[in-house]
Design a protein around this motif. Sequence first.
Motif, mmCIF file in Angstrom:
data_model
loop_
_atom_site.group_PDB
_atom_site.id
_atom_site.type_symbol
_atom_site.label_atom_id
_atom_site.label_comp_id
_atom_site.label_asym_id
_atom_site.label_seq_id
_atom_site.Cartn_x
_atom_site.Cartn_y
_atom_site.Cartn_z
ATOM 1 N N MET A 29 56.320 14.426 10.447
ATOM 2 C CA MET A 29 57.293 13.907 11.401
ATOM 3 C C MET A 29 57.662 15.081 12.316
ATOM 4 O O MET A 29 58.063 16.148 11.843
ATOM 5 C CB MET A 29 58.547 13.382 10.702
ATOM 6 C CG MET A 29 59.584 12.862 11.704
ATOM 7 S SD MET A 29 61.162 12.457 10.940
ATOM 8 C CE MET A 29 60.819 10.830 10.364
ATOM 9 N N ALA A 30 57.481 14.867 13.625
ATOM 10 C CA ALA A 30 57.740 15.949 14.587
ATOM 11 C C ALA A 30 58.986 15.597 15.404
ATOM 12 O O ALA A 30 59.064 14.508 15.973
ATOM 13 C CB ALA A 30 56.535 16.122 15.496
ATOM 14 N N ILE A 31 59.951 16.516 15.415
ATOM 15 C CA ILE A 31 61.245 16.243 16.063
ATOM 16 C C ILE A 31 61.544 17.297 17.132
ATOM 17 O O ILE A 31 61.370 18.502 16.890
ATOM 18 C CB ILE A 31 62.388 16.275 15.012
ATOM 19 C CG1 ILE A 31 62.142 15.222 13.926
ATOM 20 C CG2 ILE A 31 63.753 16.074 15.667
ATOM 21 C CD1 ILE A 31 63.173 15.229 12.798
ATOM 22 N N ASP A 32 62.039 16.839 18.270
ATOM 23 C CA ASP A 32 62.523 17.771 19.293
ATOM 24 C C ASP A 32 63.525 17.002 20.166
ATOM 25 O O ASP A 32 63.456 15.775 20.256
ATOM 26 C CB ASP A 32 61.367 18.307 20.150
ATOM 27 C CG ASP A 32 61.704 19.623 20.849
ATOM 28 O OD1 ASP A 32 61.109 20.656 20.508
ATOM 29 O OD2 ASP A 32 62.591 19.605 21.741
ATOM 30 N N ALA A 45 50.829 13.791 15.105
ATOM 31 C CA ALA A 45 51.834 13.620 14.050
ATOM 32 C C ALA A 45 51.899 12.143 13.713
ATOM 33 O O ALA A 45 51.614 11.289 14.564
ATOM 34 C CB ALA A 45 53.196 14.109 14.541
ATOM 35 N N ALA A 46 52.283 11.836 12.466
ATOM 36 C CA ALA A 46 52.400 10.421 12.086
ATOM 37 C C ALA A 46 53.581 9.787 12.812
ATOM 38 O O ALA A 46 53.525 8.640 13.241
ATOM 39 C CB ALA A 46 52.567 10.316 10.575
ATOM 40 N N PHE A 47 54.681 10.548 12.938
ATOM 41 C CA PHE A 47 55.872 10.061 13.652
ATOM 42 C C PHE A 47 56.349 11.146 14.593
ATOM 43 O O PHE A 47 56.427 12.320 14.210
ATOM 44 C CB PHE A 47 57.031 9.777 12.689
ATOM 45 C CG PHE A 47 56.632 9.055 11.449
ATOM 46 C CD1 PHE A 47 56.470 7.673 11.450
ATOM 47 C CD2 PHE A 47 56.413 9.749 10.270
ATOM 48 C CE1 PHE A 47 56.096 7.009 10.297
ATOM 49 C CE2 PHE A 47 56.037 9.092 9.107
ATOM 50 C CZ PHE A 47 55.878 7.720 9.127
ATOM 51 N N THR A 48 56.677 10.767 15.807
ATOM 52 C CA THR A 48 57.293 11.728 16.729
ATOM 53 C C THR A 48 58.658 11.162 17.137
ATOM 54 O O THR A 48 58.768 9.971 17.435
ATOM 55 C CB THR A 48 56.420 11.948 17.978
ATOM 56 O OG1 THR A 48 56.011 10.686 18.493
ATOM 57 C CG2 THR A 48 55.195 12.775 17.671
ATOM 58 N N VAL A 49 59.672 12.014 17.125
ATOM 59 C CA VAL A 49 61.031 11.523 17.338
ATOM 60 C C VAL A 49 61.803 12.443 18.278
ATOM 61 O O VAL A 49 61.772 13.671 18.111
ATOM 62 C CB VAL A 49 61.806 11.484 15.986
ATOM 63 C CG1 VAL A 49 63.153 10.803 16.154
ATOM 64 C CG2 VAL A 49 61.001 10.807 14.907
ATOM 65 N N ILE A 50 62.496 11.821 19.245
ATOM 66 C CA ILE A 50 63.417 12.601 20.079
ATOM 67 C C ILE A 50 64.765 12.573 19.361
ATOM 68 O O ILE A 50 65.373 11.513 19.204
ATOM 69 C CB ILE A 50 63.572 11.966 21.479
ATOM 70 C CG1 ILE A 50 62.207 11.816 22.153
ATOM 71 C CG2 ILE A 50 64.523 12.791 22.352
ATOM 72 C CD1 ILE A 50 62.224 10.892 23.362
#
Length: 218
Positions: A29-32, A45-50
């Motif tokens: 899970m990639a967060i920025d 990435a399986a999940f990308t999240v703002i």
Amino acid sequence: MKKQIVVIGLGRFGSSVCRELYSLGHEIMAIDTDPEKVDALRDHAAFTVIADATDENQLKSLGVRNFEHAIVAIGDNLQASVLCTLMLKELGLPKVWVKARDLQHEKILNKVGADRVIQPEKEMGIRIAHHVDSDKIIDYIDLSHDYSIIELVASGKMANKNLVDLNIRVEFNCIVLAIKRLEDVNIAPAVDDVVEQGDVLIVMGHKDDLKRLEEKAL
Ligand code: ADP
């Protein structure tokens, strides 16, 4: 084995960690906070999240507590990186590795429970210095202040000799952990295994002894 890893902060460091882990088959899970950074990682990435990783409610609603490993790469924002690390540890993540910008940052991160603190520029600088120091050393890992593991390319001088002939254990007090020959890796080599020129020897020892070995044997 596939691991669940959350990468927070997708600058140069975080994004390259994310891409590499994804290509190794892990669930990321990639967060920025920055939508562009998040978008750039969409296929890595399986999940990308703002999201803002200093917002506890957001971290909770993303289910971050279910991840086994977090990489916090928030860069120069010291306050955000410390707060995020603290919250991840409070949420119970077993492994929280954090990028620090300097020693002071590193000390704070250790105090709030970071399991590993990384200073990429410093660590890479040390590695590069060793490569420059000796073009026979192709990789270098610090085990402690005094002990290291290095990868040495066997010279012509070492060729066609076995580990007893080379006397690395007795003369240099170092241990040959493995010998790499192209794609083959001989782990825990036997004393009568013969070294060829160009083999890569993975050797562990005291830094002074490794230096002696490098100077004498190569
Ligand atoms: P690098 O030196 O690795 O390129 P940067 O400092 O450029 O690191 O990148 C840090 C990243 O962390 C940026 O993409 C930034 O948007 C992100 N970031 C900063 N604060 C937060 C936060 N609170 N939550 C999530 N991401 C953040």
